[in-house]
Design a protein around this motif. Structure first.
Motif, short mmCIF file in Angstrom:
data_model
loop_
_atom_site.label_atom_id
_atom_site.label_comp_id
_atom_site.label_asym_id
_atom_site.label_seq_id
_atom_site.Cartn_x
_atom_site.Cartn_y
_atom_site.Cartn_z
N ILE A 109 83.10 16.17 4.50
CA ILE A 109 83.52 16.02 3.11
C ILE A 109 84.62 14.97 3.15
O ILE A 109 85.60 15.13 3.88
CB ILE A 109 84.09 17.34 2.55
N ASN A 110 84.42 13.89 2.41
CA ASN A 110 85.39 12.79 2.42
C ASN A 110 86.06 12.64 1.07
O ASN A 110 85.40 12.81 0.05
CB ASN A 110 84.68 11.46 2.70
N ALA A 111 87.30 12.29 1.09
CA ALA A 111 87.98 11.97 -0.18
C ALA A 111 88.73 10.66 0.01
O ALA A 111 89.33 10.44 1.08
CB ALA A 111 88.94 13.08 -0.55
N GLU A 112 88.66 9.79 -0.96
CA GLU A 112 89.29 8.47 -0.84
C GLU A 112 89.98 8.12 -2.16
O GLU A 112 89.43 8.34 -3.22
CB GLU A 112 88.25 7.36 -0.56
N VAL A 113 91.19 7.55 -2.05
CA VAL A 113 91.92 7.08 -3.24
C VAL A 113 92.12 5.57 -3.09
O VAL A 113 92.66 5.13 -2.07
CB VAL A 113 93.31 7.74 -3.35
N PHE A 114 91.70 4.81 -4.07
CA PHE A 114 91.87 3.36 -4.02
C PHE A 114 92.88 2.91 -5.07
O PHE A 114 92.93 3.47 -6.17
CB PHE A 114 90.54 2.65 -4.31
N GLY A 115 93.65 1.88 -4.73
CA GLY A 115 94.52 1.24 -5.73
C GLY A 115 95.90 1.83 -5.82
O GLY A 115 96.66 1.46 -6.71
N ALA A 116 96.27 2.76 -4.93
CA ALA A 116 97.61 3.34 -4.99
C ALA A 116 98.32 3.15 -3.65
O ALA A 116 97.90 3.71 -2.65
CB ALA A 116 97.54 4.81 -5.34
N ALA A 117 99.37 2.33 -3.66
CA ALA A 117 100.11 2.09 -2.42
C ALA A 117 101.23 3.11 -2.24
O ALA A 117 101.79 3.25 -1.16
CB ALA A 117 100.72 0.68 -2.46
N SER A 118 101.50 3.84 -3.29
CA SER A 118 102.66 4.74 -3.29
C SER A 118 102.51 5.92 -2.32
O SER A 118 101.42 6.47 -2.16
CB SER A 118 102.83 5.28 -4.71
N PRO A 119 103.63 6.34 -1.72
CA PRO A 119 103.59 7.54 -0.86
C PRO A 119 103.19 8.80 -1.63
O PRO A 119 102.75 9.77 -1.03
CB PRO A 119 105.02 7.65 -0.32
N GLY A 264 90.75 14.80 9.41
CA GLY A 264 91.60 13.69 9.80
C GLY A 264 91.58 12.65 8.71
O GLY A 264 90.62 12.56 7.94
N GLY A 265 92.66 11.90 8.64
CA GLY A 265 92.66 10.85 7.62
C GLY A 265 93.89 10.00 7.68
O GLY A 265 94.68 10.08 8.64
N GLY A 266 94.07 9.19 6.66
CA GLY A 266 95.24 8.34 6.62
C GLY A 266 95.06 7.19 5.66
O GLY A 266 94.05 7.09 4.94
N ARG A 267 96.05 6.32 5.69
CA ARG A 267 96.07 5.17 4.80
C ARG A 267 95.34 4.01 5.46
O ARG A 267 95.38 3.87 6.70
CB ARG A 267 97.55 4.83 4.56
N TYR A 268 94.64 3.23 4.65
CA TYR A 268 93.96 2.04 5.21
C TYR A 268 94.12 0.90 4.22
O TYR A 268 93.19 0.50 3.55
CB TYR A 268 92.50 2.36 5.59
N GLN A 280 93.40 -4.15 -1.99
CA GLN A 280 93.64 -2.87 -2.65
C GLN A 280 94.02 -1.84 -1.59
O GLN A 280 93.28 -1.62 -0.64
CB GLN A 280 92.36 -2.38 -3.35
N PRO A 281 95.17 -1.23 -1.76
CA PRO A 281 95.55 -0.18 -0.80
C PRO A 281 94.66 1.05 -0.97
O PRO A 281 94.05 1.23 -2.03
CB PRO A 281 97.00 0.15 -1.21
N ALA A 282 94.58 1.87 0.07
CA ALA A 282 93.73 3.07 -0.03
C ALA A 282 94.19 4.11 0.97
O ALA A 282 94.86 3.80 1.96
CB ALA A 282 92.27 2.70 0.24
#
Ligand code: AMP
Length: 406
Positions: A109-119, A264-268, A280-282
């Motif tokens: 199961i994957n979740a991804e957020v695009f367009g937000a650089a904020s912590p 597992g995950g993180g910012r890319y 675009q941050p993600a």
């Protein structure tokens, strides 16, 4: 149980503003080579890659992020809304050595957020993951979190790492020796004994973070603390994919033996740009479904068992016919009702009902038919009541409705 987990994910994620996306399982091999990285275990050893009829190299996806990013760019989803949140559930393929908890086809199961650089985006995503795990419930987990820095600060860390491992070259495995020049970070992730021993004293990224990466990491951890999310800062966590920047995390458990990672995950932040899209941050994560299933099984906390509401026990053939009719009518109305196809003794049928975790059991034999009423037992309270033969289906529906309201 699979459906249960997927439904919980869908419900929790929708509450956090995520929409489902279903990318294909086949993609051009180049997509994974460029995103995951040429010098990673996945790309070097684990991908199922073959030539299609026109000789183009295609790969069964080993993970979903690259495909979601490809779709995001190709369909210009960034133009719709400044921040886009997606989740996807499906099979992944890696040619690993199969063992308990590690399969060649598994599900994430994957979740991804695009367009937000904020912590705040990182913290919200991790908070969503813990909300989902608590809801299942999967407990006794630890979140390990680290920062891998950015384009500004990672190069100097890589250099330091290179010169450090250069001195320990003789202790490294063959793969890591080869990777040393191109990708020394991978050595921190290697499970080989010599590499692990050498890595114990290796420099850590957190000592090299630039000011803005530091601030980012401090804010993420402060926000998580505020929300009561328990985590450990793990300065050696690097994870096996190249595209991560800044926040990286892994959810681990002590209950699955060697395969201790659940998610597992993180910012890319550079991946969308790297694959030809706008800058675009993600940030995202992947949870392993098989491992959740195993944990729920172990903890036996899956209260729904098979989710059977009513078991219909019939003591002779004529009663079986009747029971079959009622079962079908209830099933048609979405009620989970079961019967025994091999009408055994009442005792064996009650055993079967118990195994299925039925909330109610209905019993009918020759005596009940003569009396014109069946017996319905509430398995939780032991309470029994008679229901006239002609009113079984509407009465059961009424009782279930009342139980739900209570
Ligand atoms: P990764 O994409 O390697 O970060 O994996 C994310 C999650 O997927 C892991 O934490 C595991 O729960 C699960 N996972 C990864 N590889 C496998 C595999 N071969 N078999 C089963 N689950 C896996």
């Amino acid at each position: 149980m699979w459906r249960y987990i997927e439904t919980q994910a869908g419900t929790v994620f929708a509450g956090f503003g995520f929409f489902e996306i279903r990318p294909p399982v086949l993609e051009k091999s180049k997509l994974f080579q460029r995103s995951i990285g040429e010098h990673t275990d996945i790309v070097e050893k684990e991908m199922y890659t073959f030539a299609d009829r026109k000789g183009e190299a295609i790969t069964l996806r080993p993970e979903a992020t690259a495909s979601v990013v490809r779709a995001y760019i190709q369909h210009k989803l960034y133009a719709d809304k400044p921040v886009q949140k997606f989740y996807t559930i499906g099979p992944m393929f890696r040619r690993e050595r199969p063992q308990k908890g590690r399969y060649r086809q598994f599900h994430q199961i994957n979740a991804e957020v695009f367009g937000a650089a904020s912590p705040y985006a990182d913290a919200q995503l991790i908070f969503m993951l813990t909300t989902f795990l608590e809801r299942l419930p999967v407990t006794d987990t630890t979140i390990h979190i680290n920062s891998l820095g950015c384009r500004e600060c990672r190069p100097s860390f890589k250099e330091k790492l290179f010169s450090f491992f250069q001195k320990h070259r003789a202790d490294l495995c063959e793969d890591c020796r080869r990777r040393l020049e191109r990708n020394p970070l991978r050595i921190l992730d290697c499970k080989g004994e010599g590499c692990r021993a050498a890595a114990a004293d290796a420099p850590v990224m957190t000592d090299f973070l630039c000011r803005s990466c530091h601030e980012h990491f401090d804010t993420v951890t402060a926000l998580l603390k505020d929300r009561g999310v328990l985590f450990e800062v793990d300065r050696r966590l690097v994870r096996g994919l190249d595209y991560y920047t800044r926040t990286t995390f892994e959810v681990q458990t002590g209950r699955l033996g060697a395969q201790n990672a659940i998610a597992g995950g993180g910012r890319y932040d550079n991946l969308v740009g790297l694959l030809g899209g706008p800058d675009q941050p993600a940030v995202g994560f992947a949870v392993g479904l098989e491992r959740l299933v195993e944990l729920l099984r172990q903890e036996q906390k899956f209260s729904g068992k098979s989710g059977v509401t009513l078991f219909l026990a019939a003591l002779d053939e004529i009663s079986q016919r009747k029971v079959f009719e009622w079962m079908c009518q209830l099933n048609q109305r979405g009620i989970s009702a079961e019967m025994s196809f091999a009408a055994g003794s009442l005792k064996s049928q009650l055993k079967q009902a118990d195994k299925l975790g039925a909330d109610f059991v209905l019993m009918i034999g020759e005596n009940e038919r003569t009396a014109g009423a069946v017996v319905l037992r509430d398995m939780a309270t032991g309470e029994q009541r008679d229901i006239p033969l002609a009113e079984v289906v509407p009465t059961v529906l009424e009782i279930l409705d009342d139980t739900r309201k209570r």
